[in-house]
Design an enzyme around this catalytic site. Sequence first.
Site, short mmCIF file in Angstrom:
data_model
loop_
_atom_site.label_atom_id
_atom_site.label_comp_id
_atom_site.label_asym_id
_atom_site.label_seq_id
_atom_site.Cartn_x
_atom_site.Cartn_y
_atom_site.Cartn_z
N PHE A 149 48.38 -27.44 38.45
CA PHE A 149 48.88 -28.71 37.88
C PHE A 149 48.02 -29.90 38.23
O PHE A 149 48.11 -30.95 37.58
CB PHE A 149 50.32 -28.97 38.39
N LYS A 173 45.53 -20.51 30.26
CA LYS A 173 46.94 -20.60 30.66
C LYS A 173 47.07 -21.81 31.56
O LYS A 173 46.78 -21.76 32.75
CB LYS A 173 47.34 -19.33 31.41
N SER A 226 47.45 -22.02 44.29
CA SER A 226 47.74 -21.86 45.72
C SER A 226 47.21 -20.51 46.23
O SER A 226 47.05 -19.56 45.45
CB SER A 226 49.26 -21.92 45.93
N CYS A 281 42.40 -29.99 46.18
CA CYS A 281 42.01 -28.99 47.17
C CYS A 281 40.81 -29.45 48.00
O CYS A 281 40.46 -28.80 48.97
CB CYS A 281 41.68 -27.68 46.47
P1 NAD Z 1 50.38 -22.54 41.89
O1 NAD Z 1 49.74 -21.44 42.62
O2 NAD Z 1 51.82 -22.80 42.10
O3 NAD Z 1 50.20 -22.35 40.30
C1 NAD Z 1 48.95 -22.04 39.74
C2 NAD Z 1 49.16 -21.20 38.49
O4 NAD Z 1 49.85 -20.01 38.84
C3 NAD Z 1 49.99 -21.90 37.43
O5 NAD Z 1 49.40 -21.69 36.17
C4 NAD Z 1 51.36 -21.24 37.54
O6 NAD Z 1 52.01 -21.15 36.30
C5 NAD Z 1 51.03 -19.85 38.06
N1 NAD Z 1 52.08 -19.30 38.93
C6 NAD Z 1 52.98 -19.98 39.69
N2 NAD Z 1 53.76 -19.12 40.37
C7 NAD Z 1 53.37 -17.89 40.04
C8 NAD Z 1 53.79 -16.57 40.44
N3 NAD Z 1 54.79 -16.39 41.29
N4 NAD Z 1 53.14 -15.51 39.92
C9 NAD Z 1 52.12 -15.68 39.04
N5 NAD Z 1 51.68 -16.91 38.64
C10 NAD Z 1 52.30 -18.00 39.13
O7 NAD Z 1 49.51 -23.85 42.21
P2 NAD Z 1 49.82 -25.35 41.78
O8 NAD Z 1 50.99 -25.85 42.56
O9 NAD Z 1 49.84 -25.49 40.31
O10 NAD Z 1 48.48 -26.08 42.28
C11 NAD Z 1 48.31 -26.53 43.60
C12 NAD Z 1 47.54 -25.54 44.42
O11 NAD Z 1 46.27 -25.27 43.79
C13 NAD Z 1 47.19 -26.07 45.81
O12 NAD Z 1 47.39 -25.04 46.74
C14 NAD Z 1 45.73 -26.43 45.69
O13 NAD Z 1 45.01 -26.41 46.91
C15 NAD Z 1 45.23 -25.38 44.75
N6 NAD Z 1 44.00 -25.76 44.10
C16 NAD Z 1 42.86 -25.15 44.53
C17 NAD Z 1 41.65 -25.49 43.98
C18 NAD Z 1 40.39 -24.86 44.46
O14 NAD Z 1 39.36 -25.11 43.88
N7 NAD Z 1 40.39 -24.05 45.50
C19 NAD Z 1 41.60 -26.47 42.97
C20 NAD Z 1 42.79 -27.04 42.54
C21 NAD Z 1 43.99 -26.68 43.12
#
Ligand code: NAD
Length: 485
Positions: A149, A173, A226, A281
């Site tokens: 997000f 997605k 995450s 991140c």
């Molecule tokens: P998230 O892991 O909750 O969601 C990411 C994606 O996974 C979304 O598209 C979501 O629909 C999907 N998702 C959510 N729950 C799921 C499940 N149980 N099973 C399968 N798919 C699922 O992450 P978020 O809250 O959208 O984003 C924040 C996180 O992203 C933070 O931890 C941040 O550090 C990380 N992030 C990392 C980077 C990087 O480059 N390392 C960059 C941006 C964000």
Amino acid sequence: MKYTEVNNFINGKFVQTEKPRFDVISPLDGKVISTVPLCGHSELDEAVTAAKNAFPGWSGQTSKKRSEVLYRYHNILLNHIAEIAASIHDENGKNIGEATAEVEKSIELTEFACSIPQITTGEILKVSDGVVCQTEYTPLGVVASICPFNFPHMVPHWTIPNIIALGNCVILKPSEQVPVTALKIAEMFKEAGLPDGVLNIVHGGKEMVEAICDHPGIKAVSFVGSTEIAKVVYRRATSNLKRCLALGGAKNHLLVFPDADPDMTAADITASFSGTSGQRCMAASVMVAVGNVSHIIEKLCAETRKVRPGLNLGPLISQASREKIIKYIDQSEKNGAKILVDGRLAPVEGAGDKNGFYIGPTIIEYAHPENMPAEEVFGPVFEIVHVRSLDEAIELENNSPYGNAASAFTQSGGLADEVASRASAGMIGVNIGVPVPREPFSFGGWNDSKFGAGDLTGKGGIEFWTQLKKVTKKWKKQEKTNWMS
Ligand code: NAD
């Protein structure tokens, strides 16, 4: 609702579905601004079929021809910065300046993809008389990009421009929390002349992500989100024999030495940990204070107090996230940490709406490093721990499960080099709060911040989204050659 309802984008058209819908809530005021369908296997099947059908035509074009679409898309982006920034602001909550910077980064990423014909020329070498070996970057086929997000426009641009410039077709997605801006990506690529089916967008959450990991028609999957979900996606996609790169969360350590420039350090760290409300991140998470840096901490607290919810600090993505972060600060305080700047009850000022999911910037200081939880906070919270030596500081950084970024703040080149070589992180900063590498350098962390080989953007992205073909040719019949020649 401020925005029309979100639909999947398949084969160049927005397609309605009967699937249940999820409210898209603006973090600015808690109001529903759109709805998004939570789709799964059947919608994904349609998208993969469209992408498969588009693949021969798209991959069959020269890369120069493909990049013409990207040049046109780049110009469209340049003409719509304010419109895209407004939709990022509305659905993600980051302020307009931050949203504009996000679009500008997408433009830079698109520029890199425009240069792909120049940098993917392959190699050729005469290996013996009349025999040459040559290499060629060839596309993988249909691939998928799963996004978080926190950067509704930029993270999709980490992948889509490179993916399509390299001749692949893609399923995007987006996060179900921020699906509105993704519609603009579809509309603008269509306007740029991208053939139908090359880019498809499917919406949903867990079910859709699992369907992507399982779909036999998808060759490679990138994930950004995450660590918890990155592990799930990496395991599931690779167990289905797909190529996968899954980027996870972070807790970035900044090693601050007494000789660091106090004003610059305080300003950079404040901007890093509070920018986009700490929801990135690469945000500064922890100051590892090496020796006495109280003069810097004092300035940092003064800078931080200038950051005010509603005025120059946006809200968090959701009420749930706000509550989780407040609980984290409460718990740290209960465990004996000092709250040097407390954002829990900070008033919402300026044009900010009281119903928005705001929290003020917060600085927590721990008496003992081991009292600091290892988990990622993902909000405008900065933690300070104290150590006596460089070795202790490095040990602390190395013990973090994550490894996205680490920075040194010092005037000493020797100390900075030492931190750069010994930190266990993929991206290192020297006197930089957000050490994001710029194109053509690749973005990618280490440890629990990334699962899979290689990096996602820049030159790393070229490797990830292609397979190398090695061709060996002989034209001289008269040459006596054996199978090794
Ligand atoms: P998230 O892991 O909750 O969601 C990411 C994606 O996974 C979304 O598209 C979501 O629909 C999907 N998702 C959510 N729950 C799921 C499940 N149980 N099973 C399968 N798919 C699922 O992450 P978020 O809250 O959208 O984003 C924040 C996180 O992203 C933070 O931890 C941040 O550090 C990380 N992030 C990392 C980077 C990087 O480059 N390392 C960059 C941006 C964000």
